[in-house]
Design an enzyme around this catalytic site. Structure first.
Site, PDB file in Angstrom:
ATOM      1  CE  LYS A 263      -3.899  -0.277   2.423  1.00 54.17           C
ATOM      2  NZ  LYS A 263      -4.996  -0.476   1.457  1.00 54.17           N
TER       3      LYS A 263
HETATM    4  N1  PMP Z   1      -6.956  -3.870  -2.869  1.00 56.84           N
HETATM    5  C1  PMP Z   1      -6.622  -2.589  -2.659  1.00 56.84           C
HETATM    6  C2  PMP Z   1      -6.082  -1.792  -3.792  1.00 56.84           C
HETATM    7  C3  PMP Z   1      -6.780  -2.026  -1.387  1.00 56.84           C
HETATM    8  O1  PMP Z   1      -6.457  -0.747  -1.162  1.00 56.84           O
HETATM    9  C4  PMP Z   1      -7.322  -2.811  -0.338  1.00 56.84           C
HETATM   10  C5  PMP Z   1      -7.532  -2.208   1.028  1.00 56.84           C
HETATM   11  N2  PMP Z   1      -6.454  -2.449   1.884  1.00 56.84           N
HETATM   12  C6  PMP Z   1      -7.649  -4.151  -0.600  1.00 56.84           C
HETATM   13  C7  PMP Z   1      -7.457  -4.647  -1.890  1.00 56.84           C
HETATM   14  C8  PMP Z   1      -8.195  -5.058   0.470  1.00 56.84           C
HETATM   15  O2  PMP Z   1      -7.201  -5.396   1.409  1.00 56.84           O
HETATM   16  P1  PMP Z   1      -7.568  -5.700   2.936  1.00 56.84           P
HETATM   17  O3  PMP Z   1      -8.613  -6.750   2.907  1.00 56.84           O
HETATM   18  O4  PMP Z   1      -6.291  -6.171   3.531  1.00 56.84           O
HETATM   19  O5  PMP Z   1      -8.058  -4.432   3.510  1.00 56.84           O
END
Ligand code: PMP
Length: 318
Positions: A160
């Site tokens: 991220k």
């Molecule tokens: N894809 C993206 C691009 C994201 O920003 C997120 C949010 N973190 C997710 C998928 C989902 O990840 P998570 O379930 O770990 O929040």
């Protein structure tokens, strides 16, 4: 859209607990100018009946965050367990008794012109009250956007990275302006990658399908929870494989997963109803299971949760 945050809330900044109003960075900060930060997002759910706030897989989020910080050579000096404890302490200091969102952010902190990063690293942890990110009670309308999901060899989507979220911001903006609730990204090979801030699943003939980690997705922790719930509780086969765009038009169900969106059913893709255009049984059941697991109601998933107010109650089903 969430409300603006009160400046009096306490955040963890410069290794201290300080009011948000005092957590300031310079306009010349490297990360602000060049996007050289890495963040994560964790949810905490308040359960009125149990008078408890449950953090969902905080250590897994902090391990992912610290590992991904390594891509930018950002060092976070605390362990995942210490960061979880900082988060719980922030919630206690703020006396939050509501659903919250936790935002850890590590960044290149040098104040100068020049893109080459050095080792002046800093980090912060913020916790804010947080409601629904998208209202998905009736199911979402999603649209494939013209922006492509960024490539691993340009900016790795598996981390991220702050600057990478320009990609998600452009996609969300296009989707909203075109009347959709959420964007669906294709990647440069034309396969379905994910939503702007969430992973995507489809159901076909009783099987769950989702793109694998090599399709330029962020490997979500909610995605992992949902795969486990589907296998264990619904006895479903789950396959990670490349997904074509038109599969979204002919499958039985589509849904998104993510910390912010939770489990969000999609009832229309590109103005085509998914099956009969109403929330399907798999998404409905997974949404309920995820809700119950993250509020401490399912004994088998207690290890996903950190109890903020009564940490002594370990592994006890409510
Ligand atoms: N894809 C993206 C691009 C994201 O920003 C997120 C949010 N973190 C997710 C998928 C989902 O990840 P998570 O379930 O770990 O929040």
């Amino acid at each position: 859209m969430q409300a603006e945050v009160n400046e009096n809330i306490v955040v963890f900044f410069g290794n201290q607990y300080v009011p948000l109003a005092e957590a300031r960075v310079s306009i010349l900060t490297h990360a602000l100018n060049y996007g050289t930060g890495v963040f994560d997002g964790v949810r905490g759910y308040w359960d009125e009946k149990q008078h408890e706030l449950f953090l969902v897989r905080p250590e897994d989020h902090f391990v992912r965050w610290k590992t991904n910080c390594g891509i930018l050579r950002l060092d976070v000096p605390l362990t995942a367990a210490e960061l979880s404890e900082v988060t719980a302490e922030l919630i206690r200091r703020n006396r939050f008794r509501t659903n919250v969102y936790v935002r850890p952010l590590a960044y290149k902190a040098a104040q100068r012109i020049g893109v080459i990063p050095d080792d002046r690293d800093a980090f912060a942890v913020m916790v804010v009250p947080f409601g629904d990110y998208l209202d998905s009670r009736e199911g979402l309308h999603a649209g494939v956007v013209s922006w492509r999901r960024l490539e691993d060899n340009a900016i790795p989507g598996r981390a991220k990275i702050c600057g990478a979220y320009v990609n998600s911001a452009l996609a969300s903006d296009e989707a909203r302006r075109n009347g959709f609730d959420e964007a669906i990204f294709l990647n440069e090979s034309g396969h379905v990658a994910e939503g702007a801030t969430c992973n995507i699943f489809l159901v076909k003939n009783g099987k769950l399908v989702t793109p694998p980690g090599t399709e330029n997705i962020l490997e979500g922790i909610t995605r992992d929870c949902v795969m486990e719930l589907a296998r264990r509780e619904l006895n479903m086969e789950v396959t990670e494989r490349p997904v074509d765009r038109s599969e979204l038009y002919v499958c039985d169900e589509v849904f998104f997963t993510g910390t912010a969106v939770e489990v969000a059913p999609v009832v229309e893709v590109d103005h085509r109803p998914v099956k009969s255009g109403v929330i399907g049984p798999v998404a409905r059941q997974l949404r309920r299971l995820y809700y119950e697991a993250t509020r401490g109601y399912l004994a088998h998933y207690q290890h996903w949760l950190m109890r903020v107010y009564h940490p002594a109650i370990v592994g006890k089903a409510a």
